[in-house]
Design a protein around this motif. Structure first.
Motif, short mmCIF file in Angstrom:
data_model
loop_
_atom_site.label_atom_id
_atom_site.label_comp_id
_atom_site.label_asym_id
_atom_site.label_seq_id
_atom_site.Cartn_x
_atom_site.Cartn_y
_atom_site.Cartn_z
N SER A 126 78.73 41.13 58.55
CA SER A 126 78.07 40.61 59.76
C SER A 126 79.07 39.99 60.71
N GLY A 127 80.05 39.27 60.16
CA GLY A 127 81.05 38.64 61.01
C GLY A 127 81.91 39.66 61.74
N VAL A 128 82.35 40.68 61.03
CA VAL A 128 83.18 41.72 61.67
C VAL A 128 82.36 42.46 62.72
N GLN A 129 81.10 42.72 62.42
CA GLN A 129 80.24 43.39 63.40
C GLN A 129 80.06 42.54 64.65
N ALA A 130 79.95 41.22 64.47
CA ALA A 130 79.80 40.32 65.62
C ALA A 130 81.06 40.34 66.48
N ILE A 131 82.22 40.40 65.85
CA ILE A 131 83.49 40.48 66.59
C ILE A 131 83.55 41.77 67.39
N HIS A 132 83.22 42.88 66.75
CA HIS A 132 83.25 44.17 67.43
C HIS A 132 82.22 44.24 68.56
N ASP A 149 89.08 43.45 68.93
CA ASP A 149 89.61 43.92 67.66
C ASP A 149 89.45 42.81 66.62
N ALA A 150 89.30 43.20 65.35
CA ALA A 150 89.11 42.23 64.28
C ALA A 150 90.20 42.38 63.22
N ILE A 151 90.80 41.24 62.87
CA ILE A 151 91.73 41.17 61.73
C ILE A 151 91.20 40.13 60.76
N VAL A 152 91.04 40.50 59.51
CA VAL A 152 90.64 39.56 58.47
C VAL A 152 91.87 39.21 57.64
N ILE A 153 92.08 37.91 57.41
CA ILE A 153 93.22 37.44 56.62
C ILE A 153 92.72 37.00 55.25
N THR A 154 93.36 37.49 54.21
CA THR A 154 92.98 37.08 52.86
C THR A 154 93.43 35.66 52.57
N MET A 155 92.91 35.11 51.49
CA MET A 155 93.25 33.75 51.08
C MET A 155 94.72 33.64 50.68
N GLN A 156 95.18 32.40 50.50
CA GLN A 156 96.54 32.17 50.05
C GLN A 156 96.67 32.45 48.54
N LYS A 191 87.53 47.72 55.40
CA LYS A 191 87.73 49.17 55.62
C LYS A 191 86.44 49.81 56.12
N SER A 192 85.32 49.45 55.51
CA SER A 192 84.04 50.04 55.88
C SER A 192 83.65 49.71 57.32
N GLU A 193 84.02 48.51 57.77
CA GLU A 193 83.65 48.05 59.10
C GLU A 193 84.68 48.39 60.17
N GLY A 194 85.78 49.04 59.78
CA GLY A 194 86.77 49.44 60.76
C GLY A 194 87.61 48.30 61.29
N ALA A 195 87.82 47.28 60.48
CA ALA A 195 88.67 46.15 60.87
C ALA A 195 90.03 46.29 60.20
N ALA A 196 90.95 45.42 60.55
CA ALA A 196 92.28 45.40 59.95
C ALA A 196 92.35 44.27 58.93
#
Length: 261
Positions: A161-167, A172-179, A202-207
């Motif tokens: 839902s978050g990635v879809q809201a960004i798009h 463009d959307a980039i998701v950063i993994t945890m430390q 990957k499914s939502e087409g983000a980086a």
């Protein structure tokens, strides 16, 4: 399988996983040279092109970036904020994009998992730094969900839902993994969440910027001693500077993809 842990272990992990703790430690003597920031090339090129960011730079000579992230502490001082990776990212992007007006806006939310982050992310997207909105949104999440043992299905749904809201905001959307921290890796199983991040992004087409694997690489290669029980402020600054520098490379590589030309 998600490992269930007691409150004292969560408190320990919060201290180990979050960089705000490092900033409170006494500063170490200044290094004679800036520490290098090595990382394998596979971590530095997004699997999807950053079309909106590339278009903004090409046509408008500007780049508007929002960094939306959860932090451990209820408040971040200006001194600490100036040493976190968004500040390094802004400087590195400006250096890599001469003549481009780069703005990096940071929104930090205390102890927010994917579920708590979603409405806050939507609010941040609704109040952009410029009327034209953001060209790129960077969403950092995962640590709080790992510590809380968030239900995997709910985690994936909120992430989507978050990635879809960004798009939907034409960004463009980039998701950063945890430390990554070797001191807590044995207590908390981040694997399922990392897999969910990879699959959903990957499914939502983000980086996906894989900070977790990059930091694990640093630990294995001896770039940083992430097992240090009393890390100093200099390590905090070096780690964040490196994350910011590598993230800038990741972004400019995504903007330079053939699909963006």
């Amino acid at each position: 399988m998600i490992r269930r842990v007691g409150p004292w272990m969560i408190a320990l992990a919060l201290a180990c996983l979050t960089p705000g703790t490092l900033a409170a430690q006494p500063a170490a003597p200044a290094a004679s040279a800036v520490r290098a920031c090595p990382a394998p090339d596979r971590y530095l090129t997004p699997k999807v092109p950053l079309r909106r960011a590339a278009e903004a730079v090409r046509k408008g000579k500007r780049l508007r970036v929002l960094v939306f992230a959860a932090v451990r502490m209820p408040a971040i001082t200006e001194t600490v904020e100036a040493k976190r990776y968004p500040a390094s990212l802004a400087a590195a992007l400006s250096q890599r994009l001469p003549g481009v007006d780069v703005t990096v806006t940071t929104r930090m939310e205390p102890r927010a998992g994917a579920g708590e982050s979603l409405p806050l992310l939507n609010a941040a997207l609704s109040a952009p730094v410029a009327p034209s909105g953001y060209d790129l949104v960077i969403w950092q999440l995962g640590s709080t969900d790992v510590l809380k043992g968030t239900d995997m299905s709910a985690f994936g749904t909120k992430l989507s839902s978050g990635v879809q809201a960004i798009h939907a905001r034409q960004a463009d959307a980039i998701v950063i993994t945890m430390q990554y921290s070797p001191r807590t890796d044995f207590m908390f199983d981040a694997g399922p969440y990392l897999q969910a991040l990879r699959w959903t992004v990957k499914s939502e087409g983000a980086a996906l910027f894989n900070r977790y694997d990059i930091m694990r690489y640093w630990a294995e290669e001896g770039t940083f001693d992430l097992s240090d029980l009393q890390p100093g402020a200099s390590m905090f600054e070096d780690v964040h500077r490196c994350v910011g520098d590598l993230l800038a490379r990741f972004i400019t590589n995504g903007m330079a993809a053939p699909e963006t030309q």
